[in-house]
Design a protein around this motif. Structure first.
Motif, PDB file in Angstrom:
ATOM      1  N   MET A  72      -9.157   4.363  11.334  1.00 35.41           N
ATOM      2  CA  MET A  72      -8.847   5.691  11.876  1.00 35.41           C
ATOM      3  C   MET A  72      -9.752   6.004  13.071  1.00 35.41           C
ATOM      4  O   MET A  72      -9.279   6.479  14.108  1.00 35.41           O
ATOM      5  CB  MET A  72      -8.988   6.778  10.811  1.00 35.41           C
ATOM      6  CG  MET A  72      -8.598   8.147  11.352  1.00 35.41           C
ATOM      7  SD  MET A  72      -8.696   9.432  10.115  1.00 35.41           S
ATOM      8  CE  MET A  72      -8.096  10.850  11.052  1.00 35.41           C
ATOM      9  N   HIS A  73     -11.031   5.700  12.913  1.00 36.81           N
ATOM     10  CA  HIS A  73     -11.959   5.993  14.003  1.00 36.81           C
ATOM     11  C   HIS A  73     -11.620   5.146  15.229  1.00 36.81           C
ATOM     12  O   HIS A  73     -11.622   5.639  16.362  1.00 36.81           O
ATOM     13  CB  HIS A  73     -13.410   5.761  13.570  1.00 36.81           C
ATOM     14  CG  HIS A  73     -14.388   6.345  14.531  1.00 36.81           C
ATOM     15  ND1 HIS A  73     -14.904   5.622  15.585  1.00 36.81           N
ATOM     16  CD2 HIS A  73     -14.888   7.603  14.649  1.00 36.81           C
ATOM     17  CE1 HIS A  73     -15.705   6.407  16.294  1.00 36.81           C
ATOM     18  NE2 HIS A  73     -15.712   7.617  15.745  1.00 36.81           N
ATOM     19  N   LYS A  74     -11.300   3.883  14.979  1.00 34.54           N
ATOM     20  CA  LYS A  74     -10.928   3.000  16.087  1.00 34.54           C
ATOM     21  C   LYS A  74      -9.708   3.574  16.809  1.00 34.54           C
ATOM     22  O   LYS A  74      -9.669   3.661  18.035  1.00 34.54           O
ATOM     23  CB  LYS A  74     -10.616   1.607  15.525  1.00 34.54           C
ATOM     24  CG  LYS A  74     -10.048   0.622  16.528  1.00 34.54           C
ATOM     25  CD  LYS A  74      -9.902  -0.763  15.881  1.00 34.54           C
ATOM     26  CE  LYS A  74      -9.447  -1.816  16.876  1.00 34.54           C
ATOM     27  NZ  LYS A  74      -7.992  -1.907  16.986  1.00 34.54           N
ATOM     28  N   GLU A 115      -0.947   0.482  14.694  1.00 34.72           N
ATOM     29  CA  GLU A 115      -1.697   1.543  14.011  1.00 34.72           C
ATOM     30  C   GLU A 115      -1.835   1.127  12.551  1.00 34.72           C
ATOM     31  O   GLU A 115      -0.836   1.007  11.847  1.00 34.72           O
ATOM     32  CB  GLU A 115      -0.956   2.880  14.147  1.00 34.72           C
ATOM     33  CG  GLU A 115      -1.804   4.076  13.769  1.00 34.72           C
ATOM     34  CD  GLU A 115      -1.064   5.396  13.987  1.00 34.72           C
ATOM     35  OE1 GLU A 115      -1.502   6.210  14.798  1.00 34.72           O
ATOM     36  OE2 GLU A 115      -0.018   5.586  13.322  1.00 34.72           O
ATOM     37  N   VAL A 116      -3.070   0.904  12.114  1.00 33.57           N
ATOM     38  CA  VAL A 116      -3.311   0.350  10.776  1.00 33.57           C
ATOM     39  C   VAL A 116      -3.609   1.448   9.762  1.00 33.57           C
ATOM     40  O   VAL A 116      -3.141   1.417   8.635  1.00 33.57           O
ATOM     41  CB  VAL A 116      -4.470  -0.681  10.831  1.00 33.57           C
ATOM     42  CG1 VAL A 116      -4.774  -1.224   9.436  1.00 33.57           C
ATOM     43  CG2 VAL A 116      -4.122  -1.820  11.797  1.00 33.57           C
ATOM     44  N   CYS A 117      -4.416   2.416  10.160  1.00 31.43           N
ATOM     45  CA  CYS A 117      -4.776   3.503   9.239  1.00 31.43           C
ATOM     46  C   CYS A 117      -3.507   4.175   8.735  1.00 31.43           C
ATOM     47  O   CYS A 117      -2.546   4.359   9.486  1.00 31.43           O
ATOM     48  CB  CYS A 117      -5.655   4.515   9.962  1.00 31.43           C
ATOM     49  SG  CYS A 117      -6.126   5.894   8.909  1.00 31.43           S
ATOM     50  N   VAL A 118      -3.511   4.540   7.449  1.00 28.86           N
ATOM     51  CA  VAL A 118      -2.334   5.188   6.859  1.00 28.86           C
ATOM     52  C   VAL A 118      -1.999   6.490   7.592  1.00 28.86           C
ATOM     53  O   VAL A 118      -0.837   6.831   7.760  1.00 28.86           O
ATOM     54  CB  VAL A 118      -2.549   5.419   5.337  1.00 28.86           C
ATOM     55  CG1 VAL A 118      -1.534   6.406   4.785  1.00 28.86           C
ATOM     56  CG2 VAL A 118      -2.470   4.088   4.591  1.00 28.86           C
ATOM     57  N   ASP A 174      -9.280  -6.342  12.624  1.00 27.00           N
ATOM     58  CA  ASP A 174     -10.546  -6.240  13.363  1.00 27.00           C
ATOM     59  C   ASP A 174     -10.775  -4.794  13.804  1.00 27.00           C
ATOM     60  O   ASP A 174      -9.986  -4.226  14.542  1.00 27.00           O
ATOM     61  CB  ASP A 174     -10.476  -7.175  14.592  1.00 27.00           C
ATOM     62  CG  ASP A 174     -11.682  -6.996  15.497  1.00 27.00           C
ATOM     63  OD1 ASP A 174     -12.738  -6.562  15.006  1.00 27.00           O
ATOM     64  OD2 ASP A 174     -11.549  -7.283  16.694  1.00 27.00           O
ATOM     65  N   MET A 175     -11.896  -4.242  13.341  1.00 25.73           N
ATOM     66  CA  MET A 175     -12.154  -2.834  13.652  1.00 25.73           C
ATOM     67  C   MET A 175     -12.956  -2.667  14.938  1.00 25.73           C
ATOM     68  O   MET A 175     -13.319  -1.536  15.289  1.00 25.73           O
ATOM     69  CB  MET A 175     -12.875  -2.168  12.496  1.00 25.73           C
ATOM     70  CG  MET A 175     -12.008  -2.051  11.260  1.00 25.73           C
ATOM     71  SD  MET A 175     -12.766  -0.921  10.111  1.00 25.73           S
ATOM     72  CE  MET A 175     -12.194  -1.610   8.576  1.00 25.73           C
TER      73      MET A 175
END
Ligand code: M6R
Length: 361
Positions: free
Chosen positions: A9-11, A153-156, A1-2
């Motif tokens: 990344m923005h989140k 943290e989801v973004c690579v 969920d963003m």
């Protein structure tokens, strides 16, 4: 969920004020101007016996470790350095019983870091972890440590975890400092600085539109130079890694003092420089570097505490205590990388060729 953001990344960049609040929560002891770290497993006598600190991590965690080493040296006056974990483990390092080893990892699963920890333990060293993922392999293998509490943290590419890791190091440095020479007054000064961080982070994030405009101005660059000095140098390293990872623009990071020893030859209008220029005792030195770049027609984007005359653009960030300034100076550069990548149409959360955790050699 963003949560309403277009990318993770923005989140994650946007969550940093709350994340820093979490890493601080319940750990500050105002009565003694120190920090309580429940899982550290290092009593005051052991803390005082530490003669040296060696920090090991990869990528962004290695960069956070560089800032952490600086914090430990300045607050605890213990010699400290950070090294890529893979380099360390392949050079048959001298394992010293008076050195405190610290493994840093967001995922807690990075193979090179885990292997370094196992090698150190085989040789009888004490190894602590500065880790985000609770119960991860590195958290389990280490003798104790500090959880970073950045949340998932989801973004690579790592952003909020970088910031929180540096704050975790500030807590550890303060704790070590207060078992040694750091005064009550200095302890209090740093604690007050730490408490100001969340509001100051929000202040920086509110300037996103301005940073987005700047990203559009520099997105045509084929290559970018990032410079900083002492505390600012790891900020430059991390900002250059972020830009490379998600925009695929080539970037170099150098200590500002090294420019004249070679990289100045690269400076021309097509290679802009991002300069980290805090208002500290090195300000005049940094200004001299900006002049050298300007004299070669280089474009300059400064991150500073006030407008820099030699720079084409300055992103002004709020001041904290000098030791903590690197934490704030990294944040606008995360947004700069983000908006540059967005302007170039990159797949920000999943940059090519990269994985979130590198569990192979
Ligand atoms: O999970 P870790 O912190 O151990 O990961 C280390 C690196 O692989 C990681 O920081 C990598 O450099 C990221 N892509 C940085 O954005």
């Amino acid at each position: 969920d963003m949560g309403g953001h277009d990318t993770y990344m923005h989140k994650e960049i946007s969550e940093q004020a709350d994340a820093v609040d979490r890493v601080l929560r319940g750990r500050i002891d105002d009565r003694f101007s120190t920090v309580r770290l429940g899982g550290l497993n290092l009593d005051a006598r052991e803390a005082r016996a530490v003669r040296r600190v060696k920090i090991l991590g990869c990528g962004t965690s290695y960069h956070a470790g560089l800032i952490g080493a600086g914090l430990i040296e300045s607050l605890a006056r213990v010699p400290a350095d950070s090294e890529p974990a893979s380099e360390f483990r392949y050079r048959n390092p001298v394992v010293d019983p008076d050195t405190l080893y610290i493994a840093v990892s967001q995922s807690g699963e990075t193979y090179d870091v885990l292997a370094a920890v196992q090698e150190l333990k085989r040789k009888g060293a004490r190894v602590l972890g500065v880790v985000n993922v609770v119960g991860s392999a590195i958290a389990r293998e280490t003798d104790g440590g500090v959880y970073v509490h950045a949340g998932p943290e989801v973004c690579v590419v790592s952003t909020k975890c970088f910031t929180n890791t540096v704050v975790a190091f500030a807590l550890l440095a303060l704790h070590l400092g207060r078992t040694r020479d750091l005064s009550v007054a200095d302890g209090k000064r740093i604690i007050e600085g730490l408490r100001r961080l969340p509001a100051q982070i929000s202040e920086i994030l509110e300037r996103e539109d301005e940073i987005e405009r700047l990203a559009h101005e520099y997105a045509d660059a084929r290559s970018m130079m990032f410079i900083g000095r002492v505390r600012g140098y790891p900020v430059a390293l991390e900002a250059s890694l972020k830009l490379k990872e998600i925009s695929y623009i080539h970037a170099e990071a150098y200590p500002a003092s090294e420019l004249k020893h070679g990289p100045l030859a690269l400076i021309e209008p097509a290679m802009p420089t991002v300069a980290v220029v805090p208002d500290d005792d090195l300000l005049e030195k940094n200004r001299a570097a900006l002049e050298e770049i300007k004299a070669r027609s280089g474009r300059i984007l400064a991150v500073a505490h006030r407008e820099q005359e030699k720079a084409d653009h300055t992103i002004v960030v709020p001041r904290n205590e000098v030791e903590l300034d690197p934490i704030l100076m990294g944040i606008p550069l995360q947004l700069l990388a983000y908006h540059t990548a967005l302007a170039l149409g990159r797949d920000i959360d999943k940059p090519r060729n990269l994985a979130k955790s590198v569990t192979v050699e």
